[in-house]
Design a protein around this motif. Sequence first.
Motif, PDB file in Angstrom:
ATOM      1  N   VAL B 101       5.035  -8.183  69.713  1.00  0.00           N
ATOM      2  CA  VAL B 101       3.886  -8.527  69.165  1.00  0.00           C
ATOM      3  C   VAL B 101       3.020  -8.611  70.558  1.00  0.00           C
ATOM      4  N   LEU B 102       3.687  -9.789  71.380  1.00  0.00           N
ATOM      5  CA  LEU B 102       3.098 -10.166  72.608  1.00  0.00           C
ATOM      6  C   LEU B 102       2.703  -8.911  73.518  1.00  0.00           C
ATOM      7  N   ASN B 103       3.712  -7.844  73.617  1.00  0.00           N
ATOM      8  CA  ASN B 103       3.606  -6.722  74.229  1.00  0.00           C
ATOM      9  C   ASN B 103       2.565  -5.716  73.811  1.00  0.00           C
ATOM     10  N   HIS B 104       2.473  -5.634  72.604  1.00  0.00           N
ATOM     11  CA  HIS B 104       1.668  -4.811  71.986  1.00  0.00           C
ATOM     12  C   HIS B 104       0.398  -5.101  71.877  1.00  0.00           C
ATOM     13  N   LEU B 105       0.073  -6.408  71.531  1.00  0.00           N
ATOM     14  CA  LEU B 105      -1.264  -6.600  71.142  1.00  0.00           C
ATOM     15  C   LEU B 105      -2.427  -6.250  72.186  1.00  0.00           C
ATOM     16  N   PRO B 106      -2.459  -6.285  73.441  1.00  0.00           N
ATOM     17  CA  PRO B 106      -3.178  -5.911  74.392  1.00  0.00           C
ATOM     18  C   PRO B 106      -3.433  -4.339  74.352  1.00  0.00           C
ATOM     19  N   SER B 107      -2.754  -3.523  74.003  1.00  0.00           N
ATOM     20  CA  SER B 107      -2.945  -2.271  73.961  1.00  0.00           C
ATOM     21  C   SER B 107      -3.635  -1.870  72.853  1.00  0.00           C
ATOM     22  N   TYR B 108      -3.880  -2.578  71.835  1.00  0.00           N
ATOM     23  CA  TYR B 108      -4.770  -2.589  70.651  1.00  0.00           C
ATOM     24  C   TYR B 108      -6.405  -2.966  71.038  1.00  0.00           C
ATOM     25  N   ARG B 109      -6.627  -3.345  72.359  1.00  0.00           N
ATOM     26  CA  ARG B 109      -7.741  -3.523  72.733  1.00  0.00           C
ATOM     27  C   ARG B 109      -8.604  -4.588  71.730  1.00  0.00           C
ATOM     28  N   SER B 110      -7.953  -5.339  71.317  1.00  0.00           N
ATOM     29  CA  SER B 110      -8.661  -6.120  70.063  1.00  0.00           C
ATOM     30  C   SER B 110      -9.406  -7.323  70.882  1.00  0.00           C
ATOM     31  N   GLY B 111      -9.905  -8.287  69.925  1.00  0.00           N
ATOM     32  CA  GLY B 111     -10.950  -9.269  70.699  1.00  0.00           C
ATOM     33  C   GLY B 111     -10.060 -10.639  70.374  1.00  0.00           C
ATOM     34  N   PHE B 112      -8.645 -10.382  70.724  1.00  0.00           N
ATOM     35  CA  PHE B 112      -7.650 -11.270  70.333  1.00  0.00           C
ATOM     36  C   PHE B 112      -6.898 -11.473  71.630  1.00  0.00           C
ATOM     37  N   GLU B 113      -6.663 -12.730  71.753  1.00  0.00           N
ATOM     38  CA  GLU B 113      -5.709 -12.997  72.980  1.00  0.00           C
ATOM     39  C   GLU B 113      -4.691 -14.168  72.759  1.00  0.00           C
ATOM     40  N   ILE B 114      -3.262 -13.692  72.772  1.00  0.00           N
ATOM     41  CA  ILE B 114      -2.254 -14.788  72.510  1.00  0.00           C
ATOM     42  C   ILE B 114      -2.208 -15.554  74.020  1.00  0.00           C
ATOM     43  N   VAL B 115      -2.427 -16.928  73.769  1.00  0.00           N
ATOM     44  CA  VAL B 115      -2.940 -18.099  74.898  1.00  0.00           C
ATOM     45  C   VAL B 115      -1.547 -18.817  75.134  1.00  0.00           C
ATOM     46  N   ALA B 116      -0.632 -18.568  74.084  1.00  0.00           N
ATOM     47  CA  ALA B 116       0.491 -19.763  74.135  1.00  0.00           C
ATOM     48  C   ALA B 116       1.527 -19.172  73.160  1.00  0.00           C
ATOM     49  N   ALA B 117       2.640 -19.754  73.437  1.00  0.00           N
ATOM     50  CA  ALA B 117       3.782 -19.284  72.469  1.00  0.00           C
ATOM     51  C   ALA B 117       4.630 -20.426  72.151  1.00  0.00           C
TER      52      ALA B 117
END
Lengths: 215, 215
Positions: B101-117
Motif C-alpha cells: 500500500v505504501l509503495n503503490h499509493l503515490p502512483s494513484y496521484r490521490s489527495g492522500f498521503e501516508i504520514v506515519a506507520a
Amino acid sequence: MSKGLRSDIPKPTVARLPHYRRALEYLLSMGATVISSHDLAREAEVTPSQLRKDLAYFGQFGTAGIGYDVRELISRLDDILGMSLKRPVLLVGMGNLGRAVLNHLPSYRSGFEIVAAADVSESKTGRVISGVRCHHIAEIANLVETLNIEIAVLTVPVESAQQAATALVSAGIRAIVNFTPARLRVPESVVVEQVDLSLTLQKVSFYLEPTEEEK
Amino acid sequence: MSKGLRSDIPKPTVARLPHYRRALEYLLSMGATVISSHDLAREAEVTPSQLRKDLAYFGQFGTAGIGYDVRELISRLDDILGMSLKRPVLLVGMGNLGRAVLNHLPSYRSGFEIVAAADVSESKTGRVISGVRCHHIAEIANLVETLNIEIAVLTVPVESAQQAATALVSAGIRAIVNFTPARLRVPESVVVEQVDLSLTLQKVSFYLEPTEEEK
DNA sequence: TCATGTGAAGCACTTCACAGCA
DNA sequence: TGCTGTGAAGTGCTTCACATGA
C-alpha cells in the motif's frame, strides 16, 4: 421461481451472498448448527426480510418454525457462488502487492487458490515464490489453458495494466480482479472487478467532511 | 437546493464522484479543457442524466450550451470530497500488504498521503520504510493527535484487526479502510470501508457460473 | 442551436405483513 | 407457537423529457 437467468438476480443480492457465507462460517465456528433469519441477518448486518428475499431467488433453504441449517446453507451458497470446487486463480504481477495477495489469500479461507503467477521480470521467472511458480508473462495463454484458469488477479504496475489485461483476454480469461487504478478496456463478456485504494479513500473522505447540521 | 445534509446524498451518488474525478483527470491529460455531460458520462461509464443529477446535488457547475470546465470541475469535486488539502493517513501494519500500500499509493496521484506507520514488531519500530517512519502501535494515540490524522488504513493480520481497530477508535480516528477479512466492531460514528479480496473473488465467481440460457 | 439543470415518470430494490407449514 | 417464503406496499434511485439559459 423456476431457475431464472443468472443476470435476473439483482446485483445487490449477489454482492450480499458472500457476506452471508462469511457470517455463517463465523456462526459455525461459534458452535451454531441452526440459525433463524433474524440472527443470521443481525450477524450479516441486513434486515431479516432482505436475507429471506435474497435466498428466495435461489430456492427454499429453511424450515418453517425452525430456521436454516448452518452447514447446509453454507454448502448451498458455495454451489450458488460457484465455489464448490476450489477455483484456480492466476496472479499477474509479482511485485509487493502481488506477493501480499499471495501471502494473504490462504488466511481468508476462501474457495480460491492461486495456482500460478506471471511477471515480466526475468529475475522472477522460473522461481517459486511463496509456493507458487512464477512464469514469464508470455506463457499465460499456456497456463490458462493447461490449468483451466478462469480468474486472474492483476497486480502489475498501472502502466502495463491494459497490456496485461489484453493478453489475459486473448488467453481466454473470463474475469479479472484489477488492483491497478487503470480502467481496463475489455470485451463485455469479461467480468472486471475494480479494487481501488484511492477511490476508496476518496469515498471515505467524503463522509468525514464537516457539516454543521449533522449530529 | 440550499446546502443539504451530507447524509441526504444518495450513497450511489457518493460512490460515483471519485469515478468522475478520475475520468476528468484522464480527459485533462488528453488535452480536454471543456467537456459535455455526454462525453464525461461515457468516460465514467454512466448515463449523461445520471451524471448531471449527481452533480446537481452539490450545485451548478456547467454552462448551458457548452458543458463543464474540466479543471474547474475537478477542483469542485476535490472540495466536495474533502481532498482540497492532502489528507494525512496512518498505516497500521507493516507486513507485505502494508508495504505494498505504501509503495503503490503515490502512483494513484490521490489527495492522500501516508504520514506515519505503526506495527507491533520491535524490529520495524523506529525504522524508516519507503520514506515513512514506523512507530510502535502503542504510540498511535500520540501520532493521531500530533499529526492530525483522521483516516487509518488497516493492514495487520486478521487476528489482531479488532484490537488495532479498538485502539484506533480510542485514539480518535474517524475512518478505517480495512484490508483484513475481520468485520470490525466500532461505534457508528466511525466510517469503516471494507476491502476484501475473498468477498470480491466470490462475487466474481458467481457471474462466471455456467447457465444454459445465457448467451 | 446546443447542452445544462430539473420536475415528473419509471424502475428496481427493500420492507412489510401475513399465509402456510413444521 | 415460531419462523419461513412471498405477494403487496413502500422507498429510493435512475431515466426521461423539456424548460431555461448561453
